[in-house]
Scaffold this motif. Structure first.
Motif, mmCIF file in Angstrom:
data_model
loop_
_atom_site.group_PDB
_atom_site.id
_atom_site.type_symbol
_atom_site.label_atom_id
_atom_site.label_comp_id
_atom_site.label_asym_id
_atom_site.label_seq_id
_atom_site.Cartn_x
_atom_site.Cartn_y
_atom_site.Cartn_z
ATOM 1 N N GLU A 58 0.808 -0.783 -0.352
ATOM 2 C CA GLU A 58 -0.145 -0.019 0.194
ATOM 3 C C GLU A 58 0.736 1.273 0.001
ATOM 4 N N ARG A 59 1.629 0.857 0.884
ATOM 5 C CA ARG A 59 3.436 2.468 0.888
ATOM 6 C C ARG A 59 3.269 2.487 -1.235
ATOM 7 N N GLU A 62 0.526 4.331 -2.636
ATOM 8 C CA GLU A 62 0.827 5.302 -2.259
ATOM 9 C C GLU A 62 1.866 6.224 -2.969
ATOM 10 N N TYR A 77 -6.213 12.671 -2.750
ATOM 11 C CA TYR A 77 -6.566 10.671 -2.630
ATOM 12 C C TYR A 77 -6.032 10.924 -1.047
ATOM 13 N N HIS A 79 -6.656 7.629 2.700
ATOM 14 C CA HIS A 79 -6.365 5.491 2.532
ATOM 15 C C HIS A 79 -7.615 5.897 3.312
ATOM 16 N N GLU A 81 -9.630 3.064 5.702
ATOM 17 C CA GLU A 81 -9.253 2.207 7.060
ATOM 18 C C GLU A 81 -10.816 1.486 7.803
ATOM 19 N N ASP A 100 -8.729 0.613 -1.211
ATOM 20 C CA ASP A 100 -7.680 0.940 0.329
ATOM 21 C C ASP A 100 -7.783 2.444 0.356
ATOM 22 N N TRP A 101 -7.631 3.336 -1.863
ATOM 23 C CA TRP A 101 -7.498 4.314 -1.891
ATOM 24 C C TRP A 101 -8.377 5.196 -2.821
ATOM 25 N N TYR A 102 -8.869 6.480 -2.283
ATOM 26 C CA TYR A 102 -10.075 6.670 -3.523
ATOM 27 C C TYR A 102 -9.794 7.870 -3.348
ATOM 28 N N GLU A 114 -8.096 -0.847 -5.313
ATOM 29 C CA GLU A 114 -8.093 -1.728 -4.214
ATOM 30 C C GLU A 114 -6.664 -2.629 -4.419
ATOM 31 N N CYS A 115 -6.160 -2.484 -3.157
ATOM 32 C CA CYS A 115 -4.738 -3.091 -3.730
ATOM 33 C C CYS A 115 -4.650 -4.484 -3.526
#
Length: 192
Positions: A58-59, A62, A77, A79, A81, A100-102, A114-115
């Motif tokens: 995920e990093r 990012e 963007y 993250h 959780e 995961d990200w938006y 999605e990761c």
């Protein structure tokens, strides 16, 4: 090389407690208790390793999003959780997290990512081996909803060959496993 006992595999703070439990256990049941403690410790260790690997990936994603923000492709963007709370020293989920990200692209179009990391990534839970990386039902619903609303819905995947992006609508599955190769840049998924 000697095999570690179940007590040796536990964090130091729990060793004394488990040593007392083993000592108090009837001799005929000690081996079973020791094995159960070892299995639980191994299970938790695998979970911690999976969390570290997932956080590392995920990093990477990012970093890619930050580069896109610096280039003016991504406007913003964030993250996602799941809700969590500590209960008895253990982290427990209190709510389901989204993808995961938006965020929002510079042109105003929303996106969601999605990761997933693993040699084989499955379309749904229960298709592959237990604990194999898969798209959870709520994640599939979110990816589909973003697509239906005109947003960009992506999978960021690493199947051992580095970060690749697969548009949700282009994802192809063979016997439930992802076969889409994807592209190496997020920009390559946005022209449609």
């Amino acid at each position: 090389m000697t095999r570690r006992s179940a007590i040796d595999a536990l964090p130091a703070s729990l060793r004394a407690l488990n040593a007392h439990a083993l000592a108090a256990c009837p001799p005929v049941e000690r081996e079973a208790l020791s094995g159960a403690l070892k299995r639980r410790s191994d299970y938790k260790a695998r979970g911690r390793k999976a969390q570290r690997n997932g956080a590392s990936f995920e990093r990477q994603v990012e970093t890619a999003l930050e580069v896109l923000r610096a280039r003016g492709v991504v406007a913003w963007y964030g993250h996602a959780e799941p809700g969590t709370v500590f209960v008895g020293g253990e982290l427990r989920h209190t709510s389901v997290g989204g993808c995961d990200w938006y965020g929002v692209l510079a042109g105003g179009r929303a996106f969601v990512v999605e990761c997933k990391r693993g040699r084989k990534i499955y379309r749904a839970k229960g298709i592959g081996p237990d604990r194999a990386p898969c798209i959870a039902e709520h994640q599939a619903v979110q990816l589909t909803a973003y697509t239906a609303a005109g947003a960009v819905a992506l999978l960021a995947v690493d199947r051992g060959d580095g970060l690749r992006w697969v548009q949700w609508t282009d994802a192809r599955w063979d016997k439930g496993a992802l076969v889409s190769e994807g592209v190496t840049t997020m920009e390559g998924t946005m022209g449609r």
